[in-house]
Design an enzyme around this catalytic site. Structure first.
Site, PDB file in Angstrom:
ATOM      1  N   LYS A  99     -12.891  -0.378   7.112  1.00  0.00           N
ATOM      2  CA  LYS A  99     -13.610  -1.123   6.139  1.00  0.00           C
ATOM      3  C   LYS A  99     -14.617  -2.103   6.592  1.00  0.00           C
ATOM      4  O   LYS A  99     -15.772  -2.299   6.272  1.00  0.00           O
ATOM      5  CB  LYS A  99     -12.595  -2.036   5.303  1.00  0.00           C
ATOM      6  CG  LYS A  99     -11.503  -1.264   4.629  1.00  0.00           C
ATOM      7  CD  LYS A  99     -11.652  -0.199   3.660  1.00  0.00           C
ATOM      8  CE  LYS A  99     -10.586   0.868   3.366  1.00  0.00           C
ATOM      9  NZ  LYS A  99      -9.310   0.659   3.306  1.00  0.00           N
ATOM     10  N   TRP A 137       0.707  -1.208   0.229  1.00  0.00           N
ATOM     11  CA  TRP A 137       0.067   0.003   0.082  1.00  0.00           C
ATOM     12  C   TRP A 137       0.760   1.201   0.058  1.00  0.00           C
ATOM     13  O   TRP A 137       1.784   1.236   1.011  1.00  0.00           O
ATOM     14  CB  TRP A 137      -0.898  -0.107   1.255  1.00  0.00           C
ATOM     15  CG  TRP A 137      -1.676   1.024   1.307  1.00  0.00           C
ATOM     16  CD1 TRP A 137      -2.628   1.517   0.329  1.00  0.00           C
ATOM     17  CD2 TRP A 137      -2.034   1.861   2.772  1.00  0.00           C
ATOM     18  NE1 TRP A 137      -3.503   2.612   1.017  1.00  0.00           N
ATOM     19  CE2 TRP A 137      -3.015   2.736   2.492  1.00  0.00           C
ATOM     20  CE3 TRP A 137      -1.505   1.850   4.070  1.00  0.00           C
ATOM     21  CZ2 TRP A 137      -3.524   3.616   3.142  1.00  0.00           C
ATOM     22  CZ3 TRP A 137      -2.096   2.681   4.693  1.00  0.00           C
ATOM     23  CH2 TRP A 137      -3.065   3.626   4.689  1.00  0.00           C
ATOM     24  N   ASP A 192      -0.360  -5.616   9.388  1.00  0.00           N
ATOM     25  CA  ASP A 192      -1.107  -4.684   8.876  1.00  0.00           C
ATOM     26  C   ASP A 192      -2.593  -5.361   8.764  1.00  0.00           C
ATOM     27  O   ASP A 192      -2.529  -5.997   7.665  1.00  0.00           O
ATOM     28  CB  ASP A 192      -0.661  -3.762   8.067  1.00  0.00           C
ATOM     29  CG  ASP A 192      -1.580  -2.520   8.048  1.00  0.00           C
ATOM     30  OD1 ASP A 192      -2.125  -2.105   8.983  1.00  0.00           O
ATOM     31  OD2 ASP A 192      -1.584  -1.799   6.581  1.00  0.00           O
TER      32      ASP A 192
HETATM   33  N1  PMP Z   1      -3.379  -0.347   5.756  1.00  0.00           N
HETATM   34  C1  PMP Z   1      -3.949  -0.881   4.608  1.00  0.00           C
HETATM   35  C2  PMP Z   1      -3.275  -2.072   3.988  1.00  0.00           C
HETATM   36  C3  PMP Z   1      -5.096   0.133   4.148  1.00  0.00           C
HETATM   37  O1  PMP Z   1      -5.229  -0.400   2.828  1.00  0.00           O
HETATM   38  C4  PMP Z   1      -5.326   0.989   4.806  1.00  0.00           C
HETATM   39  C5  PMP Z   1      -6.737   1.695   4.280  1.00  0.00           C
HETATM   40  N2  PMP Z   1      -6.611   1.959   2.780  1.00  0.00           N
HETATM   41  C6  PMP Z   1      -5.009   1.220   5.925  1.00  0.00           C
HETATM   42  C7  PMP Z   1      -3.909   0.448   6.447  1.00  0.00           C
HETATM   43  C8  PMP Z   1      -5.394   2.383   7.010  1.00  0.00           C
HETATM   44  O2  PMP Z   1      -6.877   2.497   6.965  1.00  0.00           O
HETATM   45  P1  PMP Z   1      -7.592   3.809   7.886  1.00  0.00           P
HETATM   46  O3  PMP Z   1      -6.464   4.544   8.207  1.00  0.00           O
HETATM   47  O4  PMP Z   1      -8.392   4.226   6.804  1.00  0.00           O
HETATM   48  O5  PMP Z   1      -8.071   3.064   8.743  1.00  0.00           O
END
Ligand code: PMP
Length: 397
Positions: free
Chosen positions: A245, A129, A210
């Protein structure tokens, strides 16, 4: 101070959304931004979340500060969800949770914690990511990358990943995606997870898992296999967890840093370092999303409702994967896109170069993120044929 400050270009994914919005073609398809979308293209508030939110608001008597580790009840609820209520990791007190502003906040806090405790490097599989890089390097860590995915085989290159991980030692950290790898959709198998656990044990490196899509790959238990396996097999593990999500809480900024220590005392010591770092930064996380998650997970009726909704979202994305792969077959692409049906989560990498991505967008109104990442939520019965025709035209041009 700011006379010479340069204007930065917009974020590439958000820039792509803008181009999509401005595109007047009715057949345009948005495979960009990484949020769940239903058939109508909306990202609705989950029913369990709306119900929990109403309960939270009705019970709220104050807006006074919450503790630095987050909304009361959130940490224990997330730990139970991740480990299962009768887990030895929980009964021994080896796990602790700190609520964070989303998964991003958890990653940044993990990075700062690791930096403050003398981590020498953090290694990421490539590709990953894109936001991992600025988030973790801003925390002061030295980042290394090792291969993860073979774009020709459309699969994890496990030999190359292992060869990279084989160089890591006790002061090193390996970032692994818990499930639903972003951007490739290609996860490690349970046997491969077991192998990485054995390597971490022998070499002493620390895994940082993660987890941003818990519940979207197979189900809530299967998707945390890596977390449970590593926590049972290794003395120390860190997990960054996002509720964006699976609870649909994106803008409420709700996530957690989960610390698994060698003993209950060491977990508490590490947690105290993490909360001290949080205090020096944002002080404490926003309480609202954490209170909603705690309410859902402490109320059996809402828990059941949430699990059903999550399972339905996950099944919709899996259905879209099958639809895309089958339509590609029907249009004479043979097995070229079959791998997409086997992968997990919202994303896969379409085998496309940057020129082909541009042709898809400019000539056909199909918006794919640079590198070829597609969000499967954007695929449906009525647009899949246009998508495959565009793919054929772009790749066979
Ligand atoms: N890690 C990964 C792999 C992600 O895809 C995302 C969100 N797209 C996140 C962490 C962080 O998510 P958020 O800060 O929106 O909770």
């Amino acid at each position: 101070m700011f006379q010479d400050t340069k204007l930065l270009p917009p974020d590439p994914i958000l820039g792509l959304s803008k181009l999509y919005q401005d595109d007047a073609r009715s057949e345009k398809i948005d495979l960009g931004v990484g949020v769940y979308r239903d058939l109508s293209g909306a990202t609705p508030v989950m029913k369990a979340v709306a119900r929990a939110e109403a309960n939270v608001m009705a019970a709220q008597k104050t807006k006074a500060y919450t503790p630095v580790d987050g909304a009361p009840g959130f940490g224990p609820a997330i730990l139970n969800l991740v480990f299962g209520e009768d887990s030895p990791v929980l009964s021994s007190g080896r796990a602790a949770a700190v609520q964070t502003p989303g998964g991003c906040g958890a990653l940044r806090l993990a990075g700062e914690l690791l930096n403050s405790q003398g981590a020498e490097s953090l290694t990421l599989g490539e590709p990953t990511w894109p936001n991992h890089i600025p988030l973790l390097s801003a925390a002061g860590l030295k980042l290394n990358s090792i291969p993860y995915y073979d774009r020709d085989a459309n699969a994890v290159d496990f030999d190359a990943f292992k060869a990279g991980a084989a160089k890591l030692g006790p002061k090193d950290v390996l970032l692994v995606h818990g499930c639903c790898h972003n951007p490739t959709g290609a996860d490690l198998s349970t046997a491969q997870i077991d192998e990485i656990a054995a390597m971490a044990n022998a070499q002493g490196f620390l895994p940082l898992i993660d987890t941003a899509y818990h519940g979207f790959a197979k189900d809530l238990d299967a998707d945390v296999y890596m977390i449970r396996k590593f926590s049972a097999a290794l003395p120390e593990v860190l997990v960054t967890y996002s509720c964006s999500k699976n609870f649909g809480l994106y803008r409420e900024r709700t996530g957690a840093l989960i610390i698994i220590g060698e003993t209950a005392d060491s977990a508490l010591a590490v947690k105290s370092q993490a909360t001290s770092l949080a205090r020096r930064n944002y002080s404490m996380p926003p309480a609202h999303g954490g209170a909603i998650v705690a309410e859902i997970l402490s109320n059996p009726e809402l828990t059941a409702m949430w699990k059903d909704e999550l399972a339905e979202m996950a099944e919709r994305v899996r259905g879209n994967r099958r639809l895309l792969a089958k339509t590609a077959q029907d249009f004479g692409l043979h097995n070229r896109l079959s791998f997409i049906a086997e992968q997990a989560g919202m994303f896969s990498l379409m085998p496309l170069n940057e020129d082909q991505i541009r042709i898809m967008r400019e000539d056909h109104g199909v918006y794919v993120v640079g590198g070829g990442r597609i969000n499967l939520c954007g695929v449906n019965e009525s647009n899949v044929e246009h998508l495959i025709r565009a793919y054929k035209a772009a790749t066979e041009a």
